[in-house]
Design an enzyme around this catalytic site. Structure first.
Site, mmCIF file in Angstrom:
data_model
loop_
_atom_site.group_PDB
_atom_site.id
_atom_site.type_symbol
_atom_site.label_atom_id
_atom_site.label_comp_id
_atom_site.label_asym_id
_atom_site.label_seq_id
_atom_site.Cartn_x
_atom_site.Cartn_y
_atom_site.Cartn_z
ATOM 1 N N SER A 142 28.070 -27.819 -22.943
ATOM 2 C CA SER A 142 29.283 -27.157 -22.388
ATOM 3 C C SER A 142 29.732 -28.455 -22.075
ATOM 4 O O SER A 142 30.264 -29.619 -22.411
ATOM 5 C CB SER A 142 28.880 -26.389 -21.130
ATOM 6 N N TYR A 179 40.205 -24.663 -23.362
ATOM 7 C CA TYR A 179 39.041 -25.559 -23.687
ATOM 8 C C TYR A 179 38.054 -24.693 -22.509
ATOM 9 O O TYR A 179 36.878 -24.469 -22.899
ATOM 10 C CB TYR A 179 39.026 -26.772 -23.523
ATOM 11 N N LYS A 227 34.115 -23.205 -22.458
ATOM 12 C CA LYS A 227 32.750 -23.822 -21.749
ATOM 13 C C LYS A 227 32.173 -22.991 -20.767
ATOM 14 O O LYS A 227 31.033 -23.092 -20.425
ATOM 15 C CB LYS A 227 33.180 -25.243 -21.499
#
Length: 280
Positions: free
Chosen positions: A142, A156, A160
């Site tokens: 992650s 993004y 994650k």
């Protein structure tokens, strides 16, 4: 952790963190299957690892992790040929940092498909045989913005955060089957992907993240090996471990510092714009 004679499946294994982890494992006697899209890069990675670690098996699979059918079929064939993996390490992913309204939907969808969907697809292929055997270890990469995000990372971070959610559920679900699950909160790392990120990264993002040290993939891989297999769900690097603790207990403090950096960056942007608009 005993690595000798074990088998690891590593996505994103042709470059960056994935390649460095594969090399570290191979030098400890682990056989590896490298998964990535680019067959030429995979070939170069295989040669590099084979030269660094004599006597281990290094195989590759040119594969797009977003293709569920291809992933299940190819990894299923690899399991039949090589055996059930002892370690599964998900490193495939990319970031496109930008202001929210400047992130094209197609790019956001691609990040979802690669970063989050790729992890899902790989785990769908490997978890059933690992459960049947009753042992194994899964680690997915992650990012620190998977627990605390800021300007530029709206898309993004969504992917994650999702990796942590999947992994948290599987940590609980797979424990009775002898399978450990971990998440790597990777720091800023000097990879081809990071160089690409900087092309779209807003100035504010540079400022907020600018205090972070840029790590080499090899350094990240070595620290990963130290923590892999221990009874800690999150693998956090360096001073980010302290930031993580502070954010957990004093989120207002960490957010306040980020807000100060953001305001500083906005003033810099405004000053630059004012200078550019002045008549010659």
């Amino acid at each position: 952790m005993d690595y000798q004679g074990k088998l690891a499946f590593i996505t994103g294994g042709s470059s960056g963190i994935g390649l460095s982890i594969a090399r570290e494992l191979a030098t400890r006697g682990t056989n590896v299957l490298l998964v990535a899209r680019d067959e030429k890069k995979l070939g170069a990675a295989r040669e590099q690892i084979s030269a660094a670690a004599k006597g281990v098996t290094v195989e590759t699979a040119a594969l797009d992790v977003t293709d569920y059918r291809a992933v299940t079929e190819r990894l299923g064939s690899a399991i039949t040929r090589m055996g059930v993996p002892d370690f599964v390490i998900n490193c495939a992913g990319f970031a496109y940092p930008a202001y929210f309204e400047d992130i094209p939907f197609e790019t956001f969808r691609e990040m979802l498909d690669v970063n989050l969907g790729g992890v899902w697809n790989v785990l769908q292929a490997v978890v059933p045989p690992m459960k049947k055997r009753g042992s194994g270890r899964i680690a997915s990469v992650s990012s620190f913005v998977g627990v605390m995000s800021f300007v530029g990372y709206s898309g993004y971070s969504a992917t994650k955060f999702g990796i942590i959610g999947i992994s948290e559920a599987l940590r609980n679900e797979l424990r009775p089957f002898g399978i450990g699950v971990q998440v790597v909160l990777a720091p800023d790392t000097d990879t081809p992907g990071f160089v690409k990120e900087n092309e779209s990264k807003p100035h504010e993002t540079h400022v907020v993240s600018g205090t972070s040290k840029l790590h080499t993939p090899d350094a990240v891989a070595k620290e990963f090996i130290k923590r892999f297999g221990k009874n800690r769900f999150l693998i956090v690097y360096g001073y980010l471990a302290l930031v993580h603790v502070l954010f957990r207990w004093f989120p207002w403090l960490v957010r306040g510092v980020n807000d100060m950096d953001f305001r500083k960056a906005r003033r810099q942007v405004a000053a630059k714009q004012a200078t550019e608009q002045k008549p010659a």
